[in-house]
Design a protein around this motif. Structure first.
Motif, PDB file in Angstrom:
ATOM      1  N   THR A  97     -73.730  25.961  19.626  1.00 45.70           N
ATOM      2  CA  THR A  97     -72.882  24.981  20.305  1.00 45.70           C
ATOM      3  C   THR A  97     -72.381  23.998  19.257  1.00 45.70           C
ATOM      4  O   THR A  97     -73.067  23.728  18.274  1.00 45.70           O
ATOM      5  N   ILE A  98     -71.152  23.500  19.435  1.00 45.17           N
ATOM      6  CA  ILE A  98     -70.568  22.555  18.455  1.00 45.17           C
ATOM      7  C   ILE A  98     -70.235  21.259  19.181  1.00 45.17           C
ATOM      8  O   ILE A  98     -69.516  21.278  20.190  1.00 45.17           O
ATOM      9  N   TYR A 100     -68.522  17.987  20.520  1.00 45.27           N
ATOM     10  CA  TYR A 100     -67.135  17.527  20.591  1.00 45.27           C
ATOM     11  C   TYR A 100     -66.982  16.160  19.907  1.00 45.27           C
ATOM     12  O   TYR A 100     -65.878  15.770  19.526  1.00 45.27           O
ATOM     13  N   THR A 107     -69.046  17.176  29.612  1.00 47.70           N
ATOM     14  CA  THR A 107     -70.121  17.538  28.684  1.00 47.70           C
ATOM     15  C   THR A 107     -69.710  17.196  27.255  1.00 47.70           C
ATOM     16  O   THR A 107     -68.597  16.690  27.027  1.00 47.70           O
ATOM     17  N   ARG A 109     -70.326  19.202  24.184  1.00 47.58           N
ATOM     18  CA  ARG A 109     -70.343  20.223  23.133  1.00 47.58           C
ATOM     19  C   ARG A 109     -69.764  21.526  23.688  1.00 47.58           C
ATOM     20  O   ARG A 109     -69.672  21.687  24.914  1.00 47.58           O
ATOM     21  N   THR A 110     -69.445  22.449  22.778  1.00 49.29           N
ATOM     22  CA  THR A 110     -68.933  23.758  23.211  1.00 49.29           C
ATOM     23  C   THR A 110     -70.075  24.577  23.836  1.00 49.29           C
ATOM     24  O   THR A 110     -71.247  24.248  23.667  1.00 49.29           O
ATOM     25  N   ALA A 111     -69.690  25.660  24.504  1.00 48.28           N
ATOM     26  CA  ALA A 111     -70.684  26.425  25.273  1.00 48.28           C
ATOM     27  C   ALA A 111     -71.619  27.239  24.387  1.00 48.28           C
ATOM     28  O   ALA A 111     -72.754  27.522  24.771  1.00 48.28           O
ATOM     29  N   GLY A 112     -71.175  27.638  23.176  1.00 47.66           N
ATOM     30  CA  GLY A 112     -71.981  28.577  22.394  1.00 47.66           C
ATOM     31  C   GLY A 112     -72.158  29.882  23.143  1.00 47.66           C
ATOM     32  O   GLY A 112     -71.470  30.145  24.141  1.00 47.66           O
ATOM     33  N   VAL A 139     -72.009  32.433  30.439  1.00 46.53           N
ATOM     34  CA  VAL A 139     -72.046  31.090  29.850  1.00 46.53           C
ATOM     35  C   VAL A 139     -73.392  30.418  30.113  1.00 46.53           C
ATOM     36  O   VAL A 139     -73.820  29.546  29.369  1.00 46.53           O
ATOM     37  N   GLN A 159     -76.307  26.614  31.267  1.00 46.89           N
ATOM     38  CA  GLN A 159     -75.497  26.409  30.064  1.00 46.89           C
ATOM     39  C   GLN A 159     -76.332  25.570  29.093  1.00 46.89           C
ATOM     40  O   GLN A 159     -77.107  24.709  29.500  1.00 46.89           O
ATOM     41  N   ARG A 161     -75.965  22.996  27.376  1.00 45.04           N
ATOM     42  CA  ARG A 161     -75.344  21.707  27.128  1.00 45.04           C
ATOM     43  C   ARG A 161     -75.531  20.846  28.369  1.00 45.04           C
ATOM     44  O   ARG A 161     -75.653  21.369  29.483  1.00 45.04           O
ATOM     45  N   THR A 164     -73.916  20.354  32.986  1.00 45.75           N
ATOM     46  CA  THR A 164     -73.038  21.507  33.227  1.00 45.75           C
ATOM     47  C   THR A 164     -73.501  22.274  34.474  1.00 45.75           C
ATOM     48  O   THR A 164     -73.507  21.701  35.559  1.00 45.75           O
TER      49      THR A 164
END
Ligand SMILES: *[C@@H]1O[C@H](CO)[C@@H](O)[C@H](O)[C@H]1NC(C)=O
Ligand SMILES: *[C@@H]1O[C@H](CO)[C@@H](O)[C@H](O)[C@H]1NC(C)=O
Ligand SMILES: *[C@@H]1O[C@H](CO)[C@@H](O)[C@H](O)[C@H]1NC(C)=O
Ligand SMILES: *[C@@H]1O[C@H](CO)[C@@H](O)[C@H](O)[C@H]1NC(C)=O
Ligand SMILES: *[C@@H]1O[C@H](CO)[C@@H](O)[C@H](O)[C@H]1NC(C)=O
Length: 348
Positions: A97-98, A100, A107, A109-112, A139, A159, A161, A164
């Motif tokens: 995950t990255i 934001y 949320t 961060r990205t979902a990874g 996801v 997820q 993160r 979510t």
């Protein structure tokens, strides 16, 4: 009694996934037969009583360190099915995950990407089976803390993160078949099942909120197609000392006037920058209110330096003494078993 095969799909109406499993020990069963009782059915009251003897100065004796065979990914939860089996929930991450750096769509961060696993080990750490509970591209792939109610293992697959979505599954330890029970609009981590009350309580990201679902109000569960479940109650966790990662339901406690209680363990980073430190701890928590009824810090670390309370926790009573089971490290994991030496002020 003979049940025709035809009945099996009716008994498991929500099982949708074919098993994605590897069995390095094909001749060994996944679970002991008969299944052991849950803590609520057996040692729950004894655990609560022994917990009362703990404190900051408790001496924790290391009883054993058992390497668990193979890649354990990130272990999140553990259930002990008697001395001969451990079942571990774990997250395999294939794409990180990255962050934001801000909140987007609720949320941060990205979902990874990745997979939710349940891995079965024998009492000596031999790998017996590894089942993947999610499909490529799903996801929701983070398998959080788990609990065993005497029949089923309860898992949250979310997820990876905050803030979510997630779904709850229960898994038959004898077959490792999963049944989806409900889906929810929040990240879910830990989970416990109160069989007596017919409810499940789930913890969200950082265990900040507990959402309780009344399974009896929805016979057969909520179902994947029933839409997003509405919790019967959502309570805010009033304790900020540690973020609970994995909990074990202990039943309706005699000592606490029949209140539903669970043992939870976790960690938190206290402070920031150079003066920050990791605090580990274990607590007896009131399931309905999330109020900690007793809590003690735990300072032991793994050989790699990870606080032992990082993720999975289990508990047992052996010869009248309280044992805690920890599996803190990722990928190459060692099960640490500690026993509390009761404080004996009159014996030196
Ligand atoms: C946020 O949600 C909108 C609407 O669902 C979607 O189009 C957009 O791609 C999402 N943004 C991110 C960064 O996920
Ligand atoms: C969670 O979602 C709500 C509603 O979208 C938003 O206001 C809040 O900032 C989010 N919290 C986090 C930690 O992302
Ligand atoms: C470990 O446990 C497995 C499963 O019960 C058994 O087959 C194996 O012999 C054991 N290994 C050792 C070294 O005890
Ligand atoms: C089975 O799980 C593995 C991860 O353990 C994954 O790589 C593979 O794609 C999965 N296969 C199917 C058919 O879902
Ligand atoms: C947590 O619970 C509080 C109080 O019920 C609520 O205001 C908040 O929105 C909840 N947070 C999440 C992420 O569900």
């Amino acid at each position: 009694m003979h049940f025709p095969l035809l009945l099996i799909p009716l008994l498991h109406p929500l099982t949708t996934h074919a098993l994605n499993i590897t069995t390095p020990q094909p001749n060994n069963p996944f679970a002991p037969s008969p299944l052991p009782p849950s803590h609520a059915q057996s040692d729950g009251d004894a655990i609560v009583s022994l917990f009362q003897t703990l404190g900051r100065t408790t001496v924790w004796t290391l009883i054993s360190q058992t390497p668990f065979q193979g890649d354990t990914y990130e272990p999140e939860g553990i259930v002990r099915l008697g001395p001969s089996r451990y079942i571990v929930s774990a997250g395999e991450y294939t794409l990180p995950t990255i962050p934001y750096g801000k909140v987007i769509n609720g949320t941060d961060r990205t979902a990874g990407a990745g997979f939710a696993h349940l891995i079965v080990f024998s009492g000596n750490g031999t790998r017996i089976a590894d089942v993947t509970l999610t499909k490529p591209g799903e996801v929701e792939y983070h398998n959080g803390g788990i609990d065993f109610d005497g029949e089923w293992i309860w898992c949250t697959i979310a997820q990876y993160r905050p803030n979510t979505t997630a779904h709850v599954v229960r898994v038959d330890p004898r077959t490792l078949e999963q049944t989806t029970i409900l889906r929810y609009d929040d990240h879910l981590g830990g989970i416990v099942h109160d069989v007596q009350r017919g409810s499940i309580t789930t913890l969200n990201w950082g265990a900040r909120n507990a959402s309780t679902f009344d399974l009896r109000r929805r016979p057969g569960g909520y179902g994947w197609n029933a839409g997003v479940a509405k919790a019967a109650s959502v309570v805010r966790n009033p304790s900020y000392f540690v973020d609970y990662q994995d909990c074990k339901f202990l039943g309706h406690s005699r000592l606490y006037n029949g209140r539903a209680v669970m043992l939870c363990s976790g960690v938190a980073t206290i402070g920031s920058g150079a003066s920050s430190y990791n605090l580990g701890g274990v607590a007896i928590v009131d399931v309905e209110t999330m109020v900690p009824l007793m809590e003690v810090p735990i300072t032991m670390r793994s050989v790699l330096g990870t606080p032992v309370t990082q993720n999975p926790v289990e508990v047992s009573v052996e010869d009248g003494k309280l044992r805690l089971y920890f599996l803190p490290d990722q990928h190459t994991s060692i099960l640490y078993v500690y026993e509390a030496q009761p404080d004996s002020p009159y014996e030196f």
